[in-house]
Design a protein around this motif. Structure first.
Motif, short mmCIF file in Angstrom:
data_model
loop_
_atom_site.label_atom_id
_atom_site.label_comp_id
_atom_site.label_asym_id
_atom_site.label_seq_id
_atom_site.Cartn_x
_atom_site.Cartn_y
_atom_site.Cartn_z
N ARG A 101 0.86 -1.19 0.00
CA ARG A 101 0.00 0.00 0.00
C ARG A 101 0.89 1.23 0.00
NH1 ARG A 101 -3.62 -0.73 5.20
NH2 ARG A 101 -1.73 -1.65 6.02
N SER A 102 0.66 2.12 -0.93
CA SER A 102 1.44 3.36 -0.95
C SER A 102 0.97 4.24 0.20
CB SER A 102 1.27 4.08 -2.28
OG SER A 102 -0.08 4.41 -2.48
N ALA A 103 1.88 4.99 0.72
CA ALA A 103 1.60 5.96 1.78
C ALA A 103 1.13 5.31 3.08
CB ALA A 103 0.59 7.01 1.30
N PHE A 104 1.50 4.06 3.31
CA PHE A 104 1.19 3.43 4.60
C PHE A 104 2.46 3.50 5.42
CE2 PHE A 104 0.66 -0.51 7.26
CZ PHE A 104 -0.31 0.03 8.09
N ILE A 105 2.48 4.37 6.38
CA ILE A 105 3.67 4.73 7.13
C ILE A 105 4.33 3.54 7.83
CG2 ILE A 105 2.52 5.38 9.27
CD1 ILE A 105 4.43 7.82 9.34
N GLU A 106 3.55 2.57 8.26
CA GLU A 106 4.09 1.47 9.03
C GLU A 106 4.62 0.32 8.17
OE1 GLU A 106 0.88 0.36 11.58
OE2 GLU A 106 0.87 2.27 12.60
N GLU A 107 4.40 0.39 6.85
CA GLU A 107 4.72 -0.77 6.01
C GLU A 107 6.20 -1.14 6.02
OE1 GLU A 107 4.24 -1.69 1.38
OE2 GLU A 107 2.37 -1.67 2.53
N ALA A 108 7.09 -0.17 5.99
CA ALA A 108 8.53 -0.47 5.94
C ALA A 108 8.97 -1.26 7.18
CB ALA A 108 9.34 0.81 5.82
N GLY A 109 8.54 -0.84 8.35
CA GLY A 109 8.90 -1.55 9.58
C GLY A 109 8.28 -2.92 9.66
N LEU A 110 7.02 -3.04 9.24
CA LEU A 110 6.35 -4.34 9.26
C LEU A 110 6.98 -5.29 8.26
CD1 LEU A 110 2.66 -3.18 9.63
CD2 LEU A 110 3.97 -4.55 11.27
N LEU A 111 7.33 -4.79 7.09
CA LEU A 111 7.98 -5.63 6.09
C LEU A 111 9.32 -6.15 6.61
CD1 LEU A 111 8.02 -6.93 3.32
CD2 LEU A 111 8.91 -4.78 2.40
N SER A 112 10.09 -5.27 7.22
CA SER A 112 11.37 -5.68 7.81
C SER A 112 11.15 -6.76 8.87
CB SER A 112 12.06 -4.46 8.42
OG SER A 112 13.23 -4.86 9.10
N TRP A 113 10.19 -6.55 9.73
CA TRP A 113 9.88 -7.53 10.79
C TRP A 113 9.50 -8.87 10.17
CZ3 TRP A 113 4.60 -7.91 13.52
CH2 TRP A 113 4.65 -8.86 14.55
N MET A 114 8.61 -8.84 9.17
CA MET A 114 8.16 -10.08 8.56
C MET A 114 9.30 -10.79 7.82
SD MET A 114 5.05 -10.59 9.45
CE MET A 114 4.30 -11.71 8.28
N GLN A 115 10.17 -10.03 7.18
CA GLN A 115 11.29 -10.65 6.48
C GLN A 115 12.28 -11.28 7.44
OE1 GLN A 115 12.37 -7.19 4.17
NE2 GLN A 115 11.48 -8.05 2.31
N ASN A 116 12.49 -10.66 8.59
CA ASN A 116 13.45 -11.16 9.56
C ASN A 116 12.88 -12.22 10.49
OD1 ASN A 116 15.63 -9.54 8.68
ND2 ASN A 116 14.77 -7.81 9.78
N ALA A 117 11.67 -11.99 11.00
CA ALA A 117 11.09 -12.89 12.00
C ALA A 117 10.28 -14.02 11.38
CB ALA A 117 10.20 -12.10 12.95
N HIS A 118 9.73 -13.77 10.23
CA HIS A 118 8.78 -14.71 9.63
C HIS A 118 9.40 -15.48 8.48
CE1 HIS A 118 5.18 -15.58 7.06
NE2 HIS A 118 4.76 -16.06 8.21
N ARG A 119 10.03 -14.78 7.59
CA ARG A 119 10.75 -15.34 6.43
C ARG A 119 9.90 -16.17 5.50
NH1 ARG A 119 15.94 -17.75 9.04
NH2 ARG A 119 15.41 -16.87 11.04
N ARG A 120 8.60 -15.98 5.53
CA ARG A 120 7.70 -16.66 4.60
C ARG A 120 6.74 -15.63 4.03
NH1 ARG A 120 6.17 -22.38 7.47
NH2 ARG A 120 8.29 -23.04 7.80
N ILE A 121 7.31 -14.64 3.33
CA ILE A 121 6.52 -13.53 2.83
C ILE A 121 6.75 -13.37 1.33
CG2 ILE A 121 8.27 -11.84 3.52
CD1 ILE A 121 5.79 -10.01 4.23
N VAL A 122 5.65 -13.14 0.61
CA VAL A 122 5.68 -13.00 -0.84
C VAL A 122 4.98 -11.69 -1.18
CG1 VAL A 122 4.85 -13.95 -3.03
CG2 VAL A 122 5.62 -15.48 -1.21
N ARG A 123 5.60 -10.90 -2.04
CA ARG A 123 4.99 -9.64 -2.48
C ARG A 123 4.17 -9.90 -3.74
NH1 ARG A 123 7.17 -3.79 -2.40
NH2 ARG A 123 6.00 -2.80 -4.08
N LEU A 124 2.93 -9.41 -3.75
CA LEU A 124 2.05 -9.47 -4.90
C LEU A 124 1.71 -8.03 -5.27
CD1 LEU A 124 0.29 -11.14 -6.89
CD2 LEU A 124 -1.52 -11.07 -5.15
N GLU A 125 2.20 -7.59 -6.41
CA GLU A 125 1.97 -6.20 -6.83
C GLU A 125 0.48 -5.93 -6.98
OE1 GLU A 125 4.28 -4.01 -6.77
OE2 GLU A 125 6.00 -5.36 -6.63
N VAL A 126 0.10 -4.68 -6.78
CA VAL A 126 -1.30 -4.29 -6.88
C VAL A 126 -1.88 -4.67 -8.24
CG1 VAL A 126 -2.90 -2.33 -6.87
CG2 VAL A 126 -1.04 -2.42 -5.20
#
Length: 175
Positions: A101-126
Motif C-alpha cells: 500500500r502506498s503511503a502506509f507509514i508502518e509498512e517499511a517496519g512491518l515488512l522488515s519484521w516479517m522478512q526477519n522474523a517470519h521469512r515466509r513472505i511474498v509480495r504481490l503487486e497491486v
C-alpha cells in the motif's frame, strides 16, 4: 484455539477438508473493481470476507475469530498491518502474501519484521492482485511453507525488538 477441522465445521465449510486454503484477508475492502473470479492453483479454495464465487471462493462473516481462521488456512493474502502480521506469526508462521500500500507509514517496519522474523513472505503487486491471477504468488508461498521450520523468536520476551521495529518505521517515514 480450535484446530482446522473444528474451525471449518464452525463455519459450515467441512467441504474444504483435504484442500489447500487461501485466506483472503482484505476485510472492509470493496472489490467491485475486480471483474471475474481470481485464479487459484489446482486443489485450492479461498475463504474471504469480501469474495463469494462458489465453487472455489467461500464468503464468511466479518465477525469470525481470526486467529482460528488463520490457523486453519495454508496461506494468507492481505495487507501488512500489525494485527495481521502478528496473527500470521502467532498462528503457525503461515506463509503471507502481501499487497503493498502506498503511503502506509508502518509498512517499511512491518515488512522488515516479517522478512526477519517470519521469512515466509511474498509480495504481490497491486496490478497483479487486480488482474486476479494469484496462482504464482500462492505457489511461491506454498513452496516457502515446505522449506521446513522457521527460526521463531518468542516475541513476548522480545518487547525491545518490537519497539525498535516501530521506531525504525516511524524514522523511515519521517526521512
Amino acid at each position: 484455539m480450535q484446530n482446522r477441522s473444528e474451525t471449518l465445521a464452525g463455519l459450515g465449510l467441512q467441504c474444504l477438508e483435504g484442500k489447500k486454503i487461501l485466506l483472503n484477508c482484505f476485510g472492509g475492502h470493496n472489490l467491485d473493481s475486480l471483474s471475474g473470479v481470481p485464479k487459484l492453483p489446482e486443489g485450492w479454495a479461498c475463504i474471504s470476507q469480501t469474495i463469494h464465487s462458489p465453487l472455489l471462493f467461500y464468503k464468511i462473516s466479518h465477525d469470525v475469530y481470526m486467529p482460528d481462521l488463520i490457523g486453519a488456512c495454508d496461506v494468507v493474502l492481505g495487507k501488512l498491518g500489525w494485527g495481521t502480521c502478528s496473527e500470521v506469526i502467532g498462528n503457525g508462521y503461515k506463509p503471507f502474501i502481501y499487497v503493498p500500500r502506498s503511503a502506509f507509514i508502518e509498512e517499511a517496519g512491518l515488512l522488515s519484521w516479517m522478512q526477519n522474523a517470519h521469512r515466509r513472505i511474498v509480495r504481490l503487486e497491486v496490478d497483479d492482485y487486480e488482474s486476479m491471477d494469484w496462482r504464482e504468488a500462492i505457489e511461491e508461498a506454498q513452496k516457502m511453507n515446505m522449506l521446513g521450520s522457521v527460526v521463531a523468536k518468542d516475541w513476548a520476551k522480545n518487547d525491545a525488538d518490537l519497539v525498535q521495529i516501530f521506531i525504525d518505521a516511524l524514522e523511515s517515514a519521517l526521512n
